[in-house]
Motif scaffolding. Structure first.
Motif, short mmCIF file in Angstrom:
data_model
loop_
_atom_site.label_atom_id
_atom_site.label_comp_id
_atom_site.label_asym_id
_atom_site.label_seq_id
_atom_site.Cartn_x
_atom_site.Cartn_y
_atom_site.Cartn_z
N GLN A 8 45.60 82.40 77.72
CA GLN A 8 46.38 81.49 78.57
C GLN A 8 47.84 81.45 78.12
O GLN A 8 48.76 81.51 78.94
CB GLN A 8 45.79 80.08 78.52
CG GLN A 8 46.58 79.06 79.31
CD GLN A 8 46.46 79.24 80.80
OE1 GLN A 8 45.37 79.40 81.30
NE2 GLN A 8 47.57 79.26 81.51
N THR A 9 48.05 81.39 76.83
CA THR A 9 49.39 81.29 76.27
C THR A 9 50.18 82.60 76.41
O THR A 9 51.39 82.58 76.57
CB THR A 9 49.32 80.90 74.78
OG1 THR A 9 48.61 79.66 74.69
CG2 THR A 9 50.68 80.73 74.17
N ASN A 10 49.48 83.72 76.34
CA ASN A 10 50.13 85.03 76.34
C ASN A 10 49.60 85.93 77.44
O ASN A 10 49.33 87.11 77.22
CB ASN A 10 49.89 85.72 74.99
CG ASN A 10 50.36 84.90 73.83
OD1 ASN A 10 51.53 84.64 73.69
ND2 ASN A 10 49.43 84.46 72.99
N THR A 11 49.43 85.40 78.64
CA THR A 11 48.75 86.13 79.70
C THR A 11 49.38 87.49 79.99
O THR A 11 48.69 88.51 80.03
CB THR A 11 48.67 85.30 81.00
OG1 THR A 11 48.08 84.04 80.71
CG2 THR A 11 47.85 86.02 82.05
N GLU A 58 42.44 80.09 75.09
CA GLU A 58 43.77 79.53 74.84
C GLU A 58 44.78 80.62 74.53
O GLU A 58 45.92 80.57 74.98
CB GLU A 58 43.71 78.50 73.72
CG GLU A 58 43.00 77.23 74.13
CD GLU A 58 42.75 76.26 72.98
OE1 GLU A 58 42.96 76.63 71.80
OE2 GLU A 58 42.32 75.13 73.27
N ARG A 59 44.37 81.61 73.74
CA ARG A 59 45.31 82.69 73.39
C ARG A 59 45.72 83.48 74.62
O ARG A 59 46.89 83.80 74.81
CB ARG A 59 44.69 83.62 72.37
CG ARG A 59 45.63 84.77 72.07
CD ARG A 59 45.32 85.46 70.82
NE ARG A 59 46.28 86.52 70.61
CZ ARG A 59 46.48 87.10 69.48
NH1 ARG A 59 45.80 86.73 68.43
NH2 ARG A 59 47.35 88.07 69.37
N SER A 85 45.65 82.34 85.98
CA SER A 85 45.33 81.18 85.16
C SER A 85 44.00 81.39 84.48
O SER A 85 43.11 82.03 85.03
CB SER A 85 45.29 79.90 86.00
OG SER A 85 44.19 79.94 86.89
N ARG A 94 39.11 89.05 73.14
CA ARG A 94 39.50 88.06 72.12
C ARG A 94 38.28 87.29 71.61
O ARG A 94 38.18 86.99 70.42
CB ARG A 94 40.55 87.11 72.66
CG ARG A 94 41.90 87.75 72.88
CD ARG A 94 42.50 88.19 71.57
NE ARG A 94 43.73 88.94 71.80
CZ ARG A 94 44.33 89.64 70.87
NH1 ARG A 94 43.84 89.71 69.65
NH2 ARG A 94 45.44 90.31 71.14
N SER A 109 41.18 79.06 82.67
CA SER A 109 40.84 77.66 82.50
C SER A 109 39.44 77.55 81.97
O SER A 109 38.65 78.48 82.06
CB SER A 109 40.95 76.92 83.84
OG SER A 109 40.04 77.49 84.77
N THR A 151 51.31 89.44 78.21
CA THR A 151 51.14 90.37 77.09
C THR A 151 49.70 90.85 76.99
O THR A 151 49.44 92.04 76.81
CB THR A 151 51.55 89.68 75.77
OG1 THR A 151 52.92 89.29 75.88
CG2 THR A 151 51.37 90.60 74.58
N GLU A 152 48.76 89.92 77.13
CA GLU A 152 47.34 90.27 77.03
C GLU A 152 46.91 91.18 78.18
O GLU A 152 46.16 92.14 77.98
CB GLU A 152 46.48 89.00 77.02
CG GLU A 152 46.63 88.17 75.75
CD GLU A 152 45.98 88.81 74.54
OE1 GLU A 152 44.96 89.53 74.69
OE2 GLU A 152 46.47 88.58 73.42
N SER A 210 51.16 81.71 84.27
CA SER A 210 52.01 82.74 83.69
C SER A 210 52.85 83.41 84.78
O SER A 210 52.69 83.14 85.95
CB SER A 210 51.13 83.80 83.01
OG SER A 210 50.56 84.61 84.00
#
Length: 125
Positions: free
Chosen positions: A64-67, A61-62, A7, A99, A9, A69-70, A2
């Motif tokens: 990872q995809t939106n680091t 995964e969520r 990361s 999450r 993983s 924002t999260e 990101s």
């Protein structure tokens, strides 16, 4: 990867599933996020008698995809300033933890409440 350089993983090996959900910042800081109860894996993967109810993989995964924002969401809700690499990665790990708990709750993986209560983060390096 990101824009934060964080990361998330994991889940490479079934037997080490929850130990593999990690968040690190260029290898300097590592947190592990996951449940501490041994039967959590059966909920994640299912058994011959029980359908899988994954909560760890979707959480990782969520995040990872939106680091970014999260991380910002956790920083804001927990009052953690994003002024250091340590705080950024801690927020990423807390986001995975949050999450996981939300997904497990939504999927009604409650047993006696032990599984959800056992979901934690731990700094390992």
């Amino acid at each position: 990867m990101s824009s934060w350089g964080v990361s998330v993983s994991g889940l490479d090996a079934v037997t080490d599933m929850f130990d593999q959900i990690t968040a690190d910042f260029d290898g300097d800081t590592t947190y592990i996020a996951g449940p501490t109860v041994e039967y959590a894996i059966y909920n994640e993967l299912g058994t011959s008698k029980m359908e899988a109810r994954p909560f760890a993989r979707p959480a990782a995964e969520r995040v990872q995809t939106n680091t970014a924002t999260e991380v910002r969401r956790i920083s804001s809700s927990q009052g953690i300033p994003l002024s250091s690499e340590e705080n950024i990665i801690r927020c990423a790990a807390l986001a995975v933890q949050d999450r996981m708990k939300r997904i497990a709750d939504r999927k009604d993986i409650r047993d006696t409440g032990n599984l959800i209560a056992s979901i934690r983060i731990e700094k390992v390096s």
